[in-house]
Scaffold this active site. Sequence first.
Site, PDB file in Angstrom:
ATOM      1  N   GLY A  98      37.622  33.726  36.168  1.00  0.00           N
ATOM      2  CA  GLY A  98      37.539  33.264  37.340  1.00  0.00           C
ATOM      3  C   GLY A  98      38.249  34.034  38.761  1.00  0.00           C
ATOM      4  O   GLY A  98      38.366  33.580  39.592  1.00  0.00           O
ATOM      5  N   CYS A  99      38.476  35.183  38.301  1.00  0.00           N
ATOM      6  CA  CYS A  99      39.127  35.976  39.322  1.00  0.00           C
ATOM      7  C   CYS A  99      37.948  36.886  39.699  1.00  0.00           C
ATOM      8  O   CYS A  99      37.263  37.471  38.821  1.00  0.00           O
ATOM      9  CB  CYS A  99      40.340  36.850  38.769  1.00  0.00           C
ATOM     10  SG  CYS A  99      41.710  36.079  38.426  1.00  0.00           S
ATOM     11  N   GLN A 100      38.076  37.303  41.103  1.00  0.00           N
ATOM     12  CA  GLN A 100      36.993  38.221  41.441  1.00  0.00           C
ATOM     13  C   GLN A 100      37.326  39.727  41.059  1.00  0.00           C
ATOM     14  O   GLN A 100      36.326  40.345  40.559  1.00  0.00           O
ATOM     15  CB  GLN A 100      37.145  38.372  42.946  1.00  0.00           C
ATOM     16  CG  GLN A 100      36.060  38.966  43.752  1.00  0.00           C
ATOM     17  CD  GLN A 100      36.223  38.722  45.271  1.00  0.00           C
ATOM     18  OE1 GLN A 100      37.047  38.590  45.759  1.00  0.00           O
ATOM     19  NE2 GLN A 100      35.206  39.201  45.977  1.00  0.00           N
TER      20      GLN A 100
END
Length: 140
Positions: free
Chosen positions: A51-53
Amino acid sequence: MASIKEIQQDIIDEFDMFDEWMEKYEHIIDLGKSLPLIEDAHKTEDNLIKGCQSRVWLHANKEDDKVVYTADSDAIMTKGIIALLVRTFSGQKAQDIVEADTDFINQIGLKEQLSPTRANGLVSMVKQMKLYALAFQSQN
């Protein structure tokens, strides 16, 4: 060792010293330079936060009755953000981490300054840290 609440207050006080967000960004980047880095052996797909860019690795150990986190990121701003979280939660008891709020993030205005994808990544980082703590807590 200071409590999670005391550490969060220290962070709030630090950020209150800066008038402009550019100064706060620079401070966050500087914090990333002091991040306890994850060992290369722990930079695995399993330790990547979903879920982290950016790519963010997080590893947790239990030492005595405390949870110790190490982390790294390939983006300097994200590295600073995870450094803030590691500073807040590392060395604390699992139950305290699970029960802690992260209101300091709102109080320093960080969440408002992040793009929606980075804000989601921040939420994912906190969630993963709490999941590690919950797993250690359930071992007792």
